[in-house]
Design a protein around this motif. Structure first.
Motif, PDB file in Angstrom:
ATOM      1  N   ALA A 148     105.722  66.996 104.430  1.00 16.27           N
ATOM      2  CA  ALA A 148     104.895  67.123 103.234  1.00 16.27           C
ATOM      3  C   ALA A 148     105.541  68.071 102.237  1.00 16.27           C
ATOM      4  O   ALA A 148     106.305  68.971 102.617  1.00 16.27           O
ATOM      5  N   ARG A 162      99.577  72.347 105.046  1.00 10.46           N
ATOM      6  CA  ARG A 162     100.456  71.240 105.422  1.00 10.46           C
ATOM      7  C   ARG A 162      99.711  70.117 106.151  1.00 10.46           C
ATOM      8  O   ARG A 162      99.044  70.345 107.148  1.00 10.46           O
ATOM      9  N   ASP A 163      99.855  68.910 105.615  1.00  6.71           N
ATOM     10  CA  ASP A 163      99.259  67.713 106.213  1.00  6.71           C
ATOM     11  C   ASP A 163      97.758  67.855 106.428  1.00  6.71           C
ATOM     12  O   ASP A 163      97.190  67.248 107.340  1.00  6.71           O
ATOM     13  N   ASN A 176     104.261  70.463 100.685  1.00  5.74           N
ATOM     14  CA  ASN A 176     103.724  71.827 100.621  1.00  5.74           C
ATOM     15  C   ASN A 176     104.072  72.630 101.872  1.00  5.74           C
ATOM     16  O   ASN A 176     103.372  73.566 102.247  1.00  5.74           O
ATOM     17  N   HIS A 202      97.773  68.173  96.890  1.00  8.54           N
ATOM     18  CA  HIS A 202      97.510  68.551  98.279  1.00  8.54           C
ATOM     19  C   HIS A 202      96.073  69.015  98.498  1.00  8.54           C
ATOM     20  O   HIS A 202      95.745  69.516  99.585  1.00  8.54           O
ATOM     21  N   GLY A 261     104.310  65.409  94.709  1.00  3.43           N
ATOM     22  CA  GLY A 261     103.788  65.065  96.027  1.00  3.43           C
ATOM     23  C   GLY A 261     104.766  64.307  96.908  1.00  3.43           C
ATOM     24  O   GLY A 261     104.446  64.013  98.068  1.00  3.43           O
TER      25      GLY A 261
END
Length: 385
Positions: free
Chosen positions: A63, A104-105, A65, A99, A53
């Motif tokens: 991030a 994303r985010d 991912n 996640h 992470g």
């Protein structure tokens, strides 16, 4: 004369060693050697990034991912399919768990293909252990796009690889052709509409990265600008879609035809050392070895032979030269991959690209390399059997 005679055995030995080395480069290694180098490079990355992470911080924080890491996990899943090690699966599941199987985010309803790329691995993990929460968010993201008529989102060719396979996978899982139809519409808009006449040039059977690079834009030598990795993204996307959709899918022939003409266009522009240049039609514009594009082309061509689309007699020497070249020239003893161009959108970005240069993101290039290795491994095994 006596001195010359004494030298002959040494010269003969050197000649034999040189010829043997050249012959070795003309053959693919044993399957276990392919796995060995895949695990070596993967181990280097996992050791460097034990925290799945941890945010990636360069000029700003991102991030873990985003698309770069998502492409890595595509490669990791391909490696796991060949040699299922629990620690590799755990590395992927912990990443997805961290996640919350979201994009994303936490922006579930993004239309940005880059941010949807993580969904490819979420779906793969779901198919191994079908719990609905694993694909709830990626399905919601795509469904939100399906509720509109907008089909022009993929205005750069990277997007085709990042999101197109997601549509294909959802179509199969839910037995819903609407996903496949929308995927086709979006692909064809990118192919034929973006820019002046689409991002695909049927004259050269290659792709401009985005509208900024179609004519009148030219490379220094006067040729069109075909960025290696950009074309690699399209080539890989076609593979991943063809490997997913049914044999009788309505638009399958379009994807098959595009895949085959791209392969034919890429074959004659391979470098003698097995790599492709960052600029496919201008070797003088930041020319030199480049691993990410080369990996994607090797991946696609090996898959093409493995699945009956490409002639082995023509393409296997290209694959062999490409794979052996990368292993010999790019892979460090510790598993680091050299000659990897950093993020960007054209040949000049992320330069200089050298054996020791570290790209701003190391993850996506490794993902591409693992994808290549997965199909090379299958190719070798098929020949053995």
């Amino acid at each position: 004369m006596i001195i010359a005679i004494k030298r002959l055995p040494l010269l003969a030995l050197l000649l034999f060693i040189t010829c043997s080395s050249l012959q070795a480069q003309k053959k693919l290694p044993a399957p276990d050697k392919v796995l060995e180098v895949m695990h070596l490079t993967n181990g280097y990355f996992k050791n460097k990034w034990p925290d799945v992470g941890k945010r990636m911080v360069h000029e700003r924080s991102r991030a873990s991912n985003i698309w770069t890491r998502a492409v890595y996990y595509e490669g990791l899943m391909a490696l796991y399919a060949l040699d299922p090690k629990p620690e590799d699966l755990d590395y992927a599941v912990r990443w997805a768990d961290f996640h919350k199987w979201d994009l994303r985010d936490g922006e579930t309803y993004t239309r940005n293909a880059d941010n949807q790329c993580a969904g490819q691995t979420y779906i793969d993990l779901y198919q191994m252990d079908p719990k609905p929460f694993k694909i709830e968010k990626i399905k919601a993201s795509i469904d939100s796009m399906m509720r509109t008529d907008k089909i022009d989102d993929w205005n750069w060719v990277d997007a085709i690889q990042m999101a197109m396979p997601v549509f294909a996978k959802l179509s199969v899982i839910y037995n819903d052709p609407a996903y496949s139809e929308r995927m086709y519409e979006m692909y064809m808009y990118t192919r034929n509409k973006h820019g002046d006449n689409g991002l695909f040039n049927p004259k050269d059977n290659l792709w401009w990265r985005d509208k900024d690079f179609d004519p009148p834009y030219k490379e220094p030598n006067g040729e069109d600008c075909y960025w290696s990795r950009g074309n690699g993204w399209v080539f890989a996307a076609l593979v991943r879609v063809l490997a997913t959709i049914p044999k009788d899918a309505p638009h399958r022939k379009q994807y098959e035809d595009d895949f085959k003409v791209m392969a034919a266009a890429l074959a004659p522009i391979q470098r003698k050392d097995g790599f492709w240049n960052a600029s496919l039609h201008d070797p003088t514009n930041y020319g030199g070895k480049e691993t990410s594009g080369t990996s994607l082309f090797v991946y696609g061509m090996a898959w093409g032979i493995n699945n009956g689309y490409l002639d082995a007699k023509k393409y296997q020497p290209i694959i062999t030269k490409g794979w052996n070249g990368m292993v010999k020239e790019a892979v460090h003893e510790n598993g680091f991959l050299g000659y990897m161009q950093g993020t960007g959108k054209e040949p000049k970005d992320g330069q200089p690209v050298t054996y020791t240069s570290v790209p701003n993101f190391e993850d996506y290039g490794l993902g591409c390399f693992l994808l290549a290795g997965s199909e090379v491994y299958k190719l070798i095994n098929a020949k053995k059997n």
